[in-house]
Design a protein around this motif. Structure first.
Motif, PDB file in Angstrom:
ATOM      1  N   GLU A  89      54.531  24.069   9.058  1.00  0.00           N
ATOM      2  CA  GLU A  89      54.764  22.835   8.301  1.00  0.00           C
ATOM      3  C   GLU A  89      53.908  22.819   7.029  1.00  0.00           C
ATOM      4  O   GLU A  89      52.698  22.592   7.093  1.00  0.00           O
ATOM      5  CB  GLU A  89      54.430  21.619   9.183  1.00  0.00           C
ATOM      6  CG  GLU A  89      54.549  20.278   8.479  1.00  0.00           C
ATOM      7  CD  GLU A  89      55.875  20.101   7.755  1.00  0.00           C
ATOM      8  OE1 GLU A  89      56.925  20.160   8.391  1.00  0.00           O
ATOM      9  OE2 GLU A  89      55.840  19.917   6.509  1.00  0.00           O
ATOM     10  N   GLY A  90      54.577  23.055   5.904  1.00  0.00           N
ATOM     11  CA  GLY A  90      53.855  23.090   4.637  1.00  0.00           C
ATOM     12  C   GLY A  90      53.239  21.750   4.262  1.00  0.00           C
ATOM     13  O   GLY A  90      52.286  21.680   3.491  1.00  0.00           O
ATOM     14  N   GLY A  91      53.790  20.679   4.835  1.00  0.00           N
ATOM     15  CA  GLY A  91      53.280  19.344   4.517  1.00  0.00           C
ATOM     16  C   GLY A  91      51.955  19.026   5.181  1.00  0.00           C
ATOM     17  O   GLY A  91      51.319  18.026   4.838  1.00  0.00           O
ATOM     18  N   PHE A  92      51.519  19.836   6.129  1.00  0.00           N
ATOM     19  CA  PHE A  92      50.215  19.615   6.735  1.00  0.00           C
ATOM     20  C   PHE A  92      49.276  20.747   6.313  1.00  0.00           C
ATOM     21  O   PHE A  92      49.435  21.889   6.729  1.00  0.00           O
ATOM     22  CB  PHE A  92      50.310  19.547   8.265  1.00  0.00           C
ATOM     23  CG  PHE A  92      48.979  19.318   8.926  1.00  0.00           C
ATOM     24  CD1 PHE A  92      48.296  18.119   8.746  1.00  0.00           C
ATOM     25  CD2 PHE A  92      48.385  20.307   9.700  1.00  0.00           C
ATOM     26  CE1 PHE A  92      47.049  17.908   9.333  1.00  0.00           C
ATOM     27  CE2 PHE A  92      47.145  20.103  10.291  1.00  0.00           C
ATOM     28  CZ  PHE A  92      46.475  18.903  10.107  1.00  0.00           C
ATOM     29  N   MET A  93      48.337  20.433   5.464  1.00  0.00           N
ATOM     30  CA  MET A  93      47.357  21.381   4.954  1.00  0.00           C
ATOM     31  C   MET A  93      48.009  22.673   4.442  1.00  0.00           C
ATOM     32  O   MET A  93      47.497  23.769   4.652  1.00  0.00           O
ATOM     33  CB  MET A  93      46.317  21.707   6.023  1.00  0.00           C
ATOM     34  CG  MET A  93      45.723  20.444   6.649  1.00  0.00           C
ATOM     35  SD  MET A  93      44.180  20.723   7.497  1.00  0.00           S
ATOM     36  CE  MET A  93      43.042  20.096   6.267  1.00  0.00           C
ATOM     37  N   GLY A  94      49.182  22.515   3.820  1.00  0.00           N
ATOM     38  CA  GLY A  94      49.849  23.681   3.222  1.00  0.00           C
ATOM     39  C   GLY A  94      50.290  24.736   4.228  1.00  0.00           C
ATOM     40  O   GLY A  94      50.538  25.877   3.869  1.00  0.00           O
ATOM     41  N   GLY A  95      50.390  24.327   5.501  1.00  0.00           N
ATOM     42  CA  GLY A  95      50.799  25.309   6.516  1.00  0.00           C
ATOM     43  C   GLY A  95      49.699  26.300   6.862  1.00  0.00           C
ATOM     44  O   GLY A  95      49.958  27.341   7.475  1.00  0.00           O
ATOM     45  N   ALA A  96      48.477  25.976   6.478  1.00  0.00           N
ATOM     46  CA  ALA A  96      47.379  26.924   6.679  1.00  0.00           C
ATOM     47  C   ALA A  96      47.026  27.077   8.158  1.00  0.00           C
ATOM     48  O   ALA A  96      47.234  26.177   8.972  1.00  0.00           O
ATOM     49  CB  ALA A  96      46.161  26.482   5.887  1.00  0.00           C
ATOM     50  N   VAL A  97      46.465  28.254   8.464  1.00  0.00           N
ATOM     51  CA  VAL A  97      46.225  28.645   9.855  1.00  0.00           C
ATOM     52  C   VAL A  97      44.789  28.334  10.280  1.00  0.00           C
ATOM     53  O   VAL A  97      43.831  28.839   9.699  1.00  0.00           O
ATOM     54  CB  VAL A  97      46.482  30.161  10.038  1.00  0.00           C
ATOM     55  CG1 VAL A  97      46.213  30.580  11.482  1.00  0.00           C
ATOM     56  CG2 VAL A  97      47.911  30.506   9.635  1.00  0.00           C
ATOM     57  N   GLY A  98      44.663  27.472  11.304  1.00  0.00           N
ATOM     58  CA  GLY A  98      43.374  27.219  11.925  1.00  0.00           C
ATOM     59  C   GLY A  98      43.379  27.752  13.348  1.00  0.00           C
ATOM     60  O   GLY A  98      44.293  28.485  13.734  1.00  0.00           O
ATOM     61  N   GLU A  99      42.365  27.352  14.113  1.00  0.00           N
ATOM     62  CA  GLU A  99      42.208  27.905  15.466  1.00  0.00           C
ATOM     63  C   GLU A  99      43.415  27.612  16.364  1.00  0.00           C
ATOM     64  O   GLU A  99      43.968  28.519  16.997  1.00  0.00           O
ATOM     65  CB  GLU A  99      40.934  27.331  16.112  1.00  0.00           C
ATOM     66  CG  GLU A  99      40.719  27.817  17.539  1.00  0.00           C
ATOM     67  CD  GLU A  99      39.332  27.495  18.090  1.00  0.00           C
ATOM     68  OE1 GLU A  99      38.413  27.193  17.312  1.00  0.00           O
ATOM     69  OE2 GLU A  99      39.175  27.563  19.326  1.00  0.00           O
ATOM     70  N   VAL A 100      43.854  26.358  16.415  1.00  0.00           N
ATOM     71  CA  VAL A 100      44.950  25.975  17.302  1.00  0.00           C
ATOM     72  C   VAL A 100      46.292  26.494  16.768  1.00  0.00           C
ATOM     73  O   VAL A 100      47.105  27.051  17.513  1.00  0.00           O
ATOM     74  CB  VAL A 100      44.978  24.436  17.471  1.00  0.00           C
ATOM     75  CG1 VAL A 100      46.248  23.984  18.171  1.00  0.00           C
ATOM     76  CG2 VAL A 100      43.737  23.976  18.231  1.00  0.00           C
ATOM     77  N   HIS A 101      46.505  26.322  15.476  1.00  0.00           N
ATOM     78  CA  HIS A 101      47.727  26.799  14.815  1.00  0.00           C
ATOM     79  C   HIS A 101      47.940  28.294  15.105  1.00  0.00           C
ATOM     80  O   HIS A 101      49.021  28.719  15.533  1.00  0.00           O
ATOM     81  CB  HIS A 101      47.564  26.546  13.310  1.00  0.00           C
ATOM     82  CG  HIS A 101      48.759  26.857  12.468  1.00  0.00           C
ATOM     83  ND1 HIS A 101      49.376  25.908  11.697  1.00  0.00           N
ATOM     84  CD2 HIS A 101      49.433  28.009  12.240  1.00  0.00           C
ATOM     85  CE1 HIS A 101      50.390  26.463  11.040  1.00  0.00           C
ATOM     86  NE2 HIS A 101      50.434  27.740  11.344  1.00  0.00           N
ATOM     87  N   GLY A 102      46.892  29.072  14.910  1.00  0.00           N
ATOM     88  CA  GLY A 102      46.975  30.516  15.143  1.00  0.00           C
ATOM     89  C   GLY A 102      47.219  30.830  16.617  1.00  0.00           C
ATOM     90  O   GLY A 102      48.036  31.692  16.953  1.00  0.00           O
ATOM     91  N   ALA A 103      46.517  30.100  17.500  1.00  0.00           N
ATOM     92  CA  ALA A 103      46.649  30.373  18.941  1.00  0.00           C
ATOM     93  C   ALA A 103      48.055  30.030  19.430  1.00  0.00           C
ATOM     94  O   ALA A 103      48.593  30.699  20.321  1.00  0.00           O
ATOM     95  CB  ALA A 103      45.600  29.581  19.720  1.00  0.00           C
TER      96      ALA A 103
ATOM     97  N   LEU B 139      38.938  26.597  21.913  1.00  0.00           N
ATOM     98  CA  LEU B 139      40.330  26.233  22.206  1.00  0.00           C
ATOM     99  C   LEU B 139      41.347  27.377  22.110  1.00  0.00           C
ATOM    100  O   LEU B 139      42.393  27.322  22.738  1.00  0.00           O
ATOM    101  CB  LEU B 139      40.766  25.098  21.265  1.00  0.00           C
ATOM    102  CG  LEU B 139      40.665  23.674  21.812  1.00  0.00           C
ATOM    103  CD1 LEU B 139      41.266  22.699  20.796  1.00  0.00           C
ATOM    104  CD2 LEU B 139      41.395  23.524  23.150  1.00  0.00           C
ATOM    105  N   ALA B 140      41.038  28.398  21.310  1.00  0.00           N
ATOM    106  CA  ALA B 140      42.052  29.420  21.013  1.00  0.00           C
ATOM    107  C   ALA B 140      42.664  30.022  22.278  1.00  0.00           C
ATOM    108  O   ALA B 140      43.881  30.028  22.459  1.00  0.00           O
ATOM    109  CB  ALA B 140      41.457  30.508  20.130  1.00  0.00           C
ATOM    110  N   GLN B 141      41.811  30.510  23.163  1.00  0.00           N
ATOM    111  CA  GLN B 141      42.296  31.174  24.383  1.00  0.00           C
ATOM    112  C   GLN B 141      43.104  30.205  25.253  1.00  0.00           C
ATOM    113  O   GLN B 141      44.179  30.535  25.747  1.00  0.00           O
ATOM    114  CB  GLN B 141      41.073  31.695  25.161  1.00  0.00           C
ATOM    115  CG  GLN B 141      41.359  32.153  26.563  1.00  0.00           C
ATOM    116  CD  GLN B 141      41.746  33.618  26.615  1.00  0.00           C
ATOM    117  OE1 GLN B 141      42.048  34.231  25.597  1.00  0.00           O
ATOM    118  NE2 GLN B 141      41.736  34.180  27.795  1.00  0.00           N
TER     119      GLN B 141
END
Lengths: 300, 238
Positions: free
Chosen positions: A67-81, B221-223
């Motif tokens: 979703e580009g509308g949320f922080m430009g679609g950038a990847v954080g810990e949860v997004h990446g996981a 949280l990642a795992q």
């Protein structure tokens, strides 16, 4: 229907068979980033990415939409996981294919180190999916483009499908301008930005394998074609393919020595009137590109 | 650290590593076995040429020396920030390098990364971070970008970021923080040759970084999230 103007949750039903998509860890699960609060930044209950599985042309395809509308679609810990979990599950359940609707600025700086490691985990997980023989197709057609680590991840997929309006690159023009001055890259020169990072240039260079008009139905059709072709020819990354890519990338360096602008590169490819390239409609452009573009893999 | 000094400490039994335009390549002896070495030096930015040269060296190892381990020596200020690199598709050059390393791993080459000086974002993601395991020297600088740039982009005041970077592994640069986050497998001190030999023996093909991040309390949280998505379960607080 313009793909560019849709958000992630609208893109899913526009691309997958309507009503077929089942989301993993949906917003109701209330899983948000653990790092944003300390910077007083807003959170989102999907952390900017939808992951799940659905049907595409009747086949079971796993997928994600950033979703580009949320922080430009950038990847954080949860997004990446979430992306990594979906990719691993695609292997567990022997998916027909994986479709990634990418729109991302790359690493989410609010979660700097966690985001960087997460993007590298996504890359490895994409390559695991391919090693399992499952095709991975990336779609880049959102307003925020696909940059940074996700620009690298996109090129780990078997096939990249773009629209002219999509942008695929590493560092954004603003970052380059900030680092090396406006003479190096004028971020406000929109025409220059588009001919450097936009879909037409990427298609001519061989960095994307299919170019479509900015239309959700066209993206869907291209994804179906790409998956069918990859299922037939095999999705596993081979030494032969990497040797061919090494040659292509080396040739690109040789052929563009001292060139400073995509217009020069296109002229060097033998394109008559390169200045007309940006104004051509998708169909006319594809007819022209057919004769000049760099093949990005065997048989193209 | 000077790469020659580093190489002497890592490979006391000898090596033939050469530097050409900040690109390092060659081979070395580790416990009587040949390893291939690729890397960069003097914090060089990774542009299209160096990414391609590293990829070529990896492919040559795969073709000429099946199964030979590969050691990546990392010292870079990140991806090169130039219009020409973007025009040529630097993301494709980086992805190509990453794919070559990944292919080597899958064909039985153990691949280890060692951050011996500096590692920033784009230059790190397709070198050390795509190896089987990545290590660092204690004084190594590892980060996504400098705090002033980060403050500009996130619009969070630099003072606030500086404060967070003091004890928060999510922001703070440096090897100990990346260790806590699971991005590094370990930090090497003392006898580097012995540490390398042991790491080569221990390396496995699984990506265990989420697990390490949770065990070490850096990424809680990642795992859990990845497992919940994979298994269709709920997320419980770690």
């Amino acid at each position: 229907m313009s793909y560019l103007e849709l958000n992630a949750r609208q893109r899913i039903p526009a691309i997958f068979d309507p009503g077929s998509f089942e989301e993993f860890l949906p917003p109701a699960a209330r899983v948000t980033s653990p790092h944003l609060a300390q910077l007083d930044a807003p959170v989102s209950f999907d952390d900017g990415v939808v992951v799940g599985r659905g049907l595409l042309g009747g086949k079971r395809v796993f997928g994600a939409a950033q979703e580009g509308g949320f922080m430009g679609g950038a990847v954080g810990e949860v997004h990446g996981a979430k992306l990594v979990g979906m990719l691993r599950r695609a292997i567990d359940e022997d998916a027909h294919a994986v479709l990634l609707l990418l729109e991302s600025g790359g690493v989410r700086l609010h979660e700097a180190n966690a985001g960087l490691i997460a993007v590298s985990e996504v890359m490895r997980a994409i390559l695991d999916v391919r090693a399992a023989g499952i095709p991975v197709v990336a779609v880049v057609g959102g307003a925020n483009g696909c940059f940074g680590g996700m620009g690298i991840a996109a090129r780990c997929a078997n096939t990249v499908i773009m629209s002219e309006e999509g942008r695929l690159a590493m560092s954004g023009p603003e970052v380059i301008e900030t680092a090396n001055g406006v003479e190096e890259f004028d971020a406000r020169d929109r025409a220059l930005v588009w001919r450097t990072t936009g879909g037409k240039h990427r298609y001519l260079m061989g960095d994307c394998q299919a170019l479509v008009a900015d239309d959700a139905a066209a993206f869907r059709a291209a994804a179906l074609d790409a998956i069918a072709a990859l299922r037939a020819q095999g999705a596993v990354l081979s030494l032969e393919e990497l040797l061919a890519e090494q040659d292509m990338l080396a040739r690109r360096l040789r052929d563009t020595e001292n060139m400073r602008d995509p217009l020069e590169v296109w002229a060097g490819m033998g394109i008559p009137e390169p200045a007309r390239v940006p104004v051509l409609e998708a169909e006319a452009f594809l007819a022209l590109a057919q004769r000049h573009r760099a093949p990005s893999r065997k048989g193209e | 650290m000077d790469w020659k000094l580093l190489a002497a400490r890592l490979f006391p039994a000898g090596h033939d590593i050469v530097e050409s335009g900040n690109f390092l390549s060659g081979s070395a002896q580790v416990e009587g076995r040949q390893v291939s070495v690729i890397g960069t030096t003097e914090h060089t930015p990774i542009g299209v040429e160096i990414a391609l040269a590293q990829a070529r060296a990896v492919l040559q190892t795969v073709q000429a020396h099946p199964g030979r381990p590969i050691v990546i020596l990392v010292d870079t200020q990140g991806q090169r920030l130039r219009h020409r690199d973007e025009m040529l598709g630097i993301n494709s050059y980086m992805a190509h390098l990453g794919k070559c390393i990944d292919l080597a791993r899958r064909r039985g080459h153990t691949v280890l990364g060692l951050v011996y000086d500096q590692a920033l974002s784009g230059g790190f993601i397709t070198s050390g971070l795509i190896a089987d395991a990545c290590y660092a020297l204690p004084e190594a600088t590892i980060r996504v970008m400098g705090l002033p740039a980060m403050a500009r982009i996130t619009k969070v005041p630099e003072e606030r970021l500086t404060e967070l970077a003091r004890d928060n592994p999510v922001f703070a640069p440096g090897a100990p923080n990346y260790l806590r986050m699971g991005g590094l497998h370990g930090i090497w001190e003392g006898d580097l040759a012995q540490a390398l030999a042991q790491a080569l023996r221990e390396a496995g093909p699984q990506d265990r970084r989420m697990e390490l991040g949770r065990e070490r309390g850096g990424r809680m949280l990642a795992q859990t999230v990845a497992e919940a998505v994979r298994g269709g379960g709920d997320v419980r607080p770690a």
